[in-house]
Motif scaffolding. Structure first.
Motif, PDB file in Angstrom:
ATOM      1  N   CYS A   1       0.743  -1.288   0.081  1.00 40.95           N
ATOM      2  CA  CYS A   1       0.107  -0.091  -0.281  1.00 40.95           C
ATOM      3  C   CYS A   1       0.796   1.190  -0.027  1.00 40.95           C
ATOM      4  CB  CYS A   1      -0.964   0.204   1.280  1.00 40.95           C
ATOM      5  SG  CYS A   1      -2.197  -1.280   1.135  1.00 40.95           S
ATOM      6  N   ALA A   2       0.654   2.265  -1.017  1.00 41.30           N
ATOM      7  CA  ALA A   2       1.513   3.295  -0.987  1.00 41.30           C
ATOM      8  C   ALA A   2       1.050   4.561  -0.111  1.00 41.30           C
ATOM      9  CB  ALA A   2       1.369   3.829  -2.648  1.00 41.30           C
ATOM     10  N   THR A   3      -0.252   4.625   0.362  1.00 39.83           N
ATOM     11  CA  THR A   3      -0.744   5.819   0.906  1.00 39.83           C
ATOM     12  C   THR A   3      -1.474   5.374   2.366  1.00 39.83           C
ATOM     13  OG1 THR A   3      -1.038   6.638  -1.394  1.00 39.83           O
ATOM     14  CG2 THR A   3      -2.402   7.559   0.522  1.00 39.83           C
ATOM     15  N   VAL A   4      -1.097   6.380   3.046  1.00 34.98           N
ATOM     16  CA  VAL A   4      -1.877   6.213   4.335  1.00 34.98           C
ATOM     17  C   VAL A   4      -2.950   7.188   4.157  1.00 34.98           C
ATOM     18  CG1 VAL A   4      -2.214   7.061   6.960  1.00 34.98           C
ATOM     19  CG2 VAL A   4       0.164   6.047   5.980  1.00 34.98           C
ATOM     20  N   GLU A   5      -4.300   6.704   3.949  1.00 34.57           N
ATOM     21  CA  GLU A   5      -5.314   7.406   3.431  1.00 34.57           C
ATOM     22  C   GLU A   5      -6.019   8.047   4.890  1.00 34.57           C
ATOM     23  OE1 GLU A   5      -8.977   5.865   0.961  1.00 34.57           O
ATOM     24  OE2 GLU A   5      -9.672   5.547   2.877  1.00 34.57           O
ATOM     25  N   GLU A   6      -5.745   7.548   5.836  1.00 32.79           N
ATOM     26  CA  GLU A   6      -6.467   7.959   7.048  1.00 32.79           C
ATOM     27  C   GLU A   6      -5.618   7.457   8.202  1.00 32.79           C
ATOM     28  OE1 GLU A   6     -10.633   7.558   9.405  1.00 32.79           O
ATOM     29  OE2 GLU A   6     -10.843   8.118   7.471  1.00 32.79           O
ATOM     30  N   LEU A   7      -5.420   8.436   9.146  1.00 34.13           N
ATOM     31  CA  LEU A   7      -4.939   7.705  10.564  1.00 34.13           C
ATOM     32  C   LEU A   7      -5.397   8.698  11.594  1.00 34.13           C
ATOM     33  CD1 LEU A   7      -2.913   5.500  11.476  1.00 34.13           C
ATOM     34  CD2 LEU A   7      -1.303   7.345  11.535  1.00 34.13           C
ATOM     35  N   THR A   8      -6.092   7.903  12.594  1.00 39.48           N
ATOM     36  CA  THR A   8      -6.735   8.737  13.752  1.00 39.48           C
ATOM     37  C   THR A   8      -5.914   8.214  15.054  1.00 39.48           C
ATOM     38  OG1 THR A   8      -8.949   8.667  12.821  1.00 39.48           O
ATOM     39  CG2 THR A   8      -8.915   9.045  15.006  1.00 39.48           C
ATOM     40  N   LEU A   9      -5.502   9.367  15.589  1.00 39.55           N
ATOM     41  CA  LEU A   9      -4.744   9.290  16.964  1.00 39.55           C
ATOM     42  C   LEU A   9      -5.605   8.942  18.246  1.00 39.55           C
ATOM     43  CD1 LEU A   9      -2.002  12.006  16.379  1.00 39.55           C
ATOM     44  CD2 LEU A   9      -1.882   9.571  15.675  1.00 39.55           C
ATOM     45  N   ALA A  10      -5.404   8.038  18.757  1.00 31.88           N
ATOM     46  CA  ALA A  10      -6.349   7.386  19.702  1.00 31.88           C
ATOM     47  C   ALA A  10      -5.801   7.710  21.256  1.00 31.88           C
ATOM     48  CB  ALA A  10      -6.681   6.145  19.900  1.00 31.88           C
ATOM     49  N   ALA A  11      -4.573   7.862  21.511  1.00 24.53           N
ATOM     50  CA  ALA A  11      -3.585   7.821  22.654  1.00 24.53           C
ATOM     51  C   ALA A  11      -2.352   8.164  22.262  1.00 24.53           C
ATOM     52  CB  ALA A  11      -3.900   6.748  23.499  1.00 24.53           C
ATOM     53  N   PRO A  12      -1.716   9.248  22.994  1.00 25.72           N
ATOM     54  CA  PRO A  12      -0.358   9.636  22.935  1.00 25.72           C
ATOM     55  C   PRO A  12       0.654   8.477  23.278  1.00 25.72           C
ATOM     56  CG  PRO A  12      -1.248  10.782  24.861  1.00 25.72           C
ATOM     57  CD  PRO A  12      -2.283   9.874  24.344  1.00 25.72           C
ATOM     58  N   LEU A  13       1.368   8.305  22.498  1.00 26.01           N
ATOM     59  CA  LEU A  13       2.678   7.308  22.845  1.00 26.01           C
ATOM     60  C   LEU A  13       3.575   7.798  23.851  1.00 26.01           C
ATOM     61  CD1 LEU A  13       3.922   4.792  20.186  1.00 26.01           C
ATOM     62  CD2 LEU A  13       5.281   5.439  22.152  1.00 26.01           C
ATOM     63  N   VAL A  14       3.414   7.696  25.025  1.00 26.80           N
ATOM     64  CA  VAL A  14       4.605   8.231  25.870  1.00 26.80           C
ATOM     65  C   VAL A  14       5.652   7.336  26.304  1.00 26.80           C
ATOM     66  CG1 VAL A  14       4.763   9.173  28.059  1.00 26.80           C
ATOM     67  CG2 VAL A  14       2.499   9.511  27.106  1.00 26.80           C
TER      68      VAL A  14
END
Length: 143
Positions: free
Chosen positions: A43-56
């Motif tokens: 897959c060549a493209t990230v169509e959508e990415l929703t952030l759910a929680a910070p990566l601490v």
């Protein structure tokens, strides 16, 4: 599935992104992980990415990270980014981001035209990092 490890010791540049006293993986880093997993899956493209929680990130030690790409559905695949403390045994994985990958490359919809736009006003940003620091954002030289 791609797996790996993140730590300030192994990737010291991560310590240059601090928000309210906590070292955070920048959101663009999560996008890059999703993109790398997508490319491995064709897959060549990230169509959508929703952030759910910070990566601490911990100040010492590290995190196990995994990026999971799902099967083809409607010409796209799901993607999700997870982490958990290293040496955590059977600890739960925390979901940080989820979205969709596609095989189709993105084509620019329009040209930007003249830049800066006519009538734009030049503003000084010399004090920007000091203002960010006062608000709890710490950006090191990498940022």
């Amino acid at each position: 599935m791609l797996t790996g490890r993140l730590s300030v010791e192994a990737q010291p540049w991560l310590a240059d992104h601090v928000v309210l006293g906590r070292i955070l993986m920048p959101g663009t880093g999560l996008v890059e992980m999703a993109l790398a997993a997508g490319e491995a899956a064709g897959c060549a493209t990230v169509e959508e990415l929703t952030l759910a929680a910070p990566l601490v990130l911990p100040e010492s030690g590290g995190l196990q990270v995994r990026v999971v790409v799902g099967p083809h559905t409607d010409a796209r695949r799901t993607v999700a980014v997870y982490s958990r403390p290293e040496n955590a045994g059977d600890a739960q994985w925390t979901a940080h981001a989820s979205g969709f990958l596609t095989e189709t490359a993105v084509v620019a919809a329009a040209e930007w035209g003249e830049w800066p736009p006519v009538g734009a006003e030049v503003l000084s940003v010399e004090a920007a990092y000091e203002v960010f620091r006062e608000r709890g954002y710490g950006y090191g030289p990498v940022f």
